[in-house]
Design a protein around this motif. Structure first.
Motif, PDB file in Angstrom:
ATOM      1  N   ARG A   1       0.744  -0.911   0.379  1.00  0.00           N
ATOM      2  CA  ARG A   1       0.138   0.258   0.012  1.00  0.00           C
ATOM      3  C   ARG A   1       0.595   1.073   0.375  1.00  0.00           C
ATOM      4  O   ARG A   1       0.575   2.342  -0.419  1.00  0.00           O
ATOM      5  CB  ARG A   1      -0.905  -0.189   0.740  1.00  0.00           C
ATOM      6  CG  ARG A   1      -0.537  -0.360   2.453  1.00  0.00           C
ATOM      7  CD  ARG A   1      -1.155  -0.479   3.576  1.00  0.00           C
ATOM      8  NE  ARG A   1      -0.822  -0.489   5.231  1.00  0.00           N
ATOM      9  CZ  ARG A   1      -0.075  -0.940   5.470  1.00  0.00           C
ATOM     10  NH1 ARG A   1      -0.032  -2.531   4.663  1.00  0.00           N
ATOM     11  NH2 ARG A   1       0.774  -1.121   6.983  1.00  0.00           N
ATOM     12  N   PHE A   2       1.937   0.986   0.260  1.00  0.00           N
ATOM     13  CA  PHE A   2       3.009   2.586   0.544  1.00  0.00           C
ATOM     14  C   PHE A   2       4.282   2.703  -1.070  1.00  0.00           C
ATOM     15  O   PHE A   2       4.349   3.235  -1.039  1.00  0.00           O
ATOM     16  CB  PHE A   2       3.596   2.715   1.429  1.00  0.00           C
ATOM     17  CG  PHE A   2       3.428   2.342   2.980  1.00  0.00           C
ATOM     18  CD1 PHE A   2       2.280   3.359   3.127  1.00  0.00           C
ATOM     19  CD2 PHE A   2       3.575   1.115   3.774  1.00  0.00           C
ATOM     20  CE1 PHE A   2       1.798   3.545   4.177  1.00  0.00           C
ATOM     21  CE2 PHE A   2       2.879   1.087   5.211  1.00  0.00           C
ATOM     22  CZ  PHE A   2       2.072   2.341   5.012  1.00  0.00           C
ATOM     23  N   ASP A   3       3.357   1.704  -1.812  1.00  0.00           N
ATOM     24  CA  ASP A   3       4.184   1.844  -3.348  1.00  0.00           C
ATOM     25  C   ASP A   3       2.971   2.410  -4.123  1.00  0.00           C
ATOM     26  O   ASP A   3       2.192   2.468  -4.025  1.00  0.00           O
ATOM     27  CB  ASP A   3       4.121   0.692  -3.607  1.00  0.00           C
ATOM     28  CG  ASP A   3       4.970   0.285  -4.905  1.00  0.00           C
ATOM     29  OD1 ASP A   3       4.810   1.496  -5.684  1.00  0.00           O
ATOM     30  OD2 ASP A   3       5.645  -0.505  -5.276  1.00  0.00           O
ATOM     31  N   PRO A   4       3.814   3.733  -4.519  1.00  0.00           N
ATOM     32  CA  PRO A   4       2.747   4.699  -5.367  1.00  0.00           C
ATOM     33  C   PRO A   4       1.979   3.353  -6.462  1.00  0.00           C
ATOM     34  O   PRO A   4       0.980   4.174  -7.007  1.00  0.00           O
ATOM     35  CB  PRO A   4       3.702   5.525  -5.750  1.00  0.00           C
ATOM     36  CG  PRO A   4       4.838   6.033  -5.017  1.00  0.00           C
ATOM     37  CD  PRO A   4       4.784   4.174  -4.178  1.00  0.00           C
ATOM     38  N   PHE A   5       2.586   2.813  -6.876  1.00  0.00           N
ATOM     39  CA  PHE A   5       1.241   1.875  -7.678  1.00  0.00           C
ATOM     40  C   PHE A   5       0.236   1.045  -7.655  1.00  0.00           C
ATOM     41  O   PHE A   5      -0.413   1.475  -7.839  1.00  0.00           O
ATOM     42  CB  PHE A   5       2.192   0.815  -8.981  1.00  0.00           C
ATOM     43  CG  PHE A   5       1.690   0.541  -9.872  1.00  0.00           C
ATOM     44  CD1 PHE A   5       1.865   0.924 -11.019  1.00  0.00           C
ATOM     45  CD2 PHE A   5       1.105  -0.529  -9.732  1.00  0.00           C
ATOM     46  CE1 PHE A   5       0.839   0.461 -12.042  1.00  0.00           C
ATOM     47  CE2 PHE A   5       0.910  -1.152 -10.520  1.00  0.00           C
ATOM     48  CZ  PHE A   5       0.393  -1.051 -11.682  1.00  0.00           C
TER      49      PHE A   5
END
Length: 488
Positions: free
Chosen positions: A152-156
């Motif tokens: 969830r912290f990955d921008p994708f």
């Protein structure tokens, strides 16, 4: 909105049950509503690439705990829906079975869930197709919801919502802890999941981590909140239901493919507007299977998996009594547990001039059974949705069903009068006596109240089981999933 379906099976490429029918038809309905729905599934070794125009698209490598996996992506179109097939040795691309032993299937489908997320990233990079929602189905692809939540912290992945559809609570991918550890999957620490000791259960993981959860009928969404049908996960399901995250959406039917007026499998097409040719399908099927050709005799049909879930341990004793006492013919097509297959063979041996048991599966024969039968037997102990009763009604065979799951949602019980209401015959108790009594009631109606029977038959054939309403509900589910996900 861009939605990626991840599933183990999809009709017509690979099918073991109703899951394949849903994945094979719902994306088409969604696309007609402006949703760019696509499907990813394993490239099972038995899938006929040439027949389905499956072509190689591209290849990528995926880093796993035990090294790099080479993933080959193949692509086809089905009713305008892009379908991606993933091949990766030793998981998929070989073998002639849809499912294998439980331990190996855990490892294969954990890998497939990882590859699914990698495919979504590849499609964004190669084609500019950016995923909005991942829709996983049953335990096979359930891990995808956790992998999205973990990223969830990955921008994708941060804006991507997840939806889980439970087609059958009886299969969960439990005891997968070793396979998850071996694959390097991070710990599942959601408090409810840990409290109930289900962090190694793939379906439970998706129930805990998906933004929204659906089942394949409204009744089944209620049933799985209690021990009888919750299969040990009822507490988790109730927790999500209390939060408003569970919806029961009735499966639809591809009304174009299941149309007795145009079905190429039928020797005599017919419709609700012209029922005259329908009895000819009965005599043609009787001739095909070596039964006496009598249009007047009531014919009971069944197309089923022969398992205890489907209630045929209840049906076989009932059919013994019925065939001994009544002038009736019975045709059952199916395969499954050996003792049930043997029970049907015994029925055929005992009542050979009025009973046929066809062990196996034949797509053409199944359609002919729907079109020829007067009554269609589905005595399921539980039935999340079921499509056979809907096809039977579409083809003019009145269902005899137990009141459970999707059967309760789709079959309206006969009023035992002039048929002001009713599209079939419904019973509740899980006993052979209940099956027998309801079959006798249906046969008595067929013989002594032909006008009421015909009214129900026409009402059943004209019932709208199309995907339009259900697809619109799924659009709302995706919107709620995205809202819930993005609001934290």
């Amino acid at each position: 909105m861009n939605v990626l379906f991840a599933a183990a099976e999809m009709a017509p490429f690979a099918k073991a049950g109703g899951l394949a029918d849903v994945v094979g038809s719902l994306p088409k309905a969604l696309r007609s509503m402006g949703v760019d729905a696509r499907v990813v599934m394993p490239l099972h070794g038995f899938i006929e690439r040439g027949r389905h125009n499956i072509a190689y698209a591209f290849h990528f490598q995926f880093g796993r705990r035990r090294g790099l996996a080479d993933v080959y992506v193949h692509q086809a179109q089905r009713d305008g829906v892009p379908v991606y097939f993933l091949e990766s040795y030793p998981f998929f691309g070989q073998g002639w079975q849809l499912y294998t032993d439980t331990e190996w299937d855990r490892q294969r489908f954990i890998a497939f869930s990882e590859f699914t997320l990698a495919l979504a990233w590849q499609l964004a990079q190669r084609q500019g197709w950016k995923l909005d929602a991942l829709h996983v189905h049953d335990w096979h692809t359930a891990l995808g919801s956790f992998l999205v939540a973990h990223s969830r912290f990955d921008p994708f992945w941060q804006p991507v919502g997840t939806v889980l559809t439970i087609h059958n609570m009886g299969y969960q991918g439990d005891w997968s802890g070793g396979a998850l550890f071996d694959a390097g999957i991070p710990a599942r620490t959601q408090p409810e999941l840990v409290f109930h000791g289900k962090s190694d259960n793939l379906l439970a993981i998706a129930i805990a981590y998906s933004d929204m959860i659906t089942t394949v009928s409204p009744r089944y969404a209620e049933e799985i909140q209690y021990p009888r049908f919750g299969e040990g996960l009822e507490a988790l399901v109730r927790w999500r239901a209390y939060g408003g995250d569970l919806m029961g959406i009735l499966n639809g039917l591809d009304m174009e493919r299941n149309d007795p007026a145009t079905d190429p499998a039928l020797p005599y097409p017919f419709s609700a507007q012209d029922l005259a040719p329908r009895p000819l399908n009965k005599t043609a099927l009787q001739a095909q299977l070596g039964l006496p050709q009598r249009a007047d005799v009531p014919l009971i049909g069944a197309v089923t998996r022969l398992t205890a879930q489907k209630g045929f341990d209840l049906a076989i004793p009932a059919l013994h009594r019925l065939l001994a006492d009544e002038d009736v013919q019975v045709i059952v097509l199916g395969s499954g547990e050996g003792y049930l297959e043997d029970g049907l063979r015994t029925l055929e041996y005992t009542y050979g001039s009025r009973m046929r048991a066809v062990i196996g599966y034949d797509a053409v024969l199944s359609q002919r059974i729907y079109a020829a039968s007067d009554l269609f037997l589905m005595p399921s102990r539980y039935e999340p949705c079921g499509t056979s009763q809907m096809i039977a009604m579409r083809y003019g065979a009145l269902p005899v069903v137990r009141e459970t799951g999707g059967l309760a949602d789709t079959v309206q019980n006969y009023d035992n009068g002039d048929a002001e209401t009713g599209t079939g015959f419904v019973f509740l108790w899980e006993t052979p006596e209940a099956v027998l009594g309801t079959l006798r009631w249906a046969l008595e109606t067929y013989r002594s109240r032909p006008q009421a029977f015909r009214r129900m038959q026409l009402r059943a054939m004209q019932t709208d089981f199309s995907w339009h309403k259900s697809a619109a509900e799924y659009v709302r589910v995706y919107e709620r999933a995205l809202k819930r996900h993005r609001s934290g």
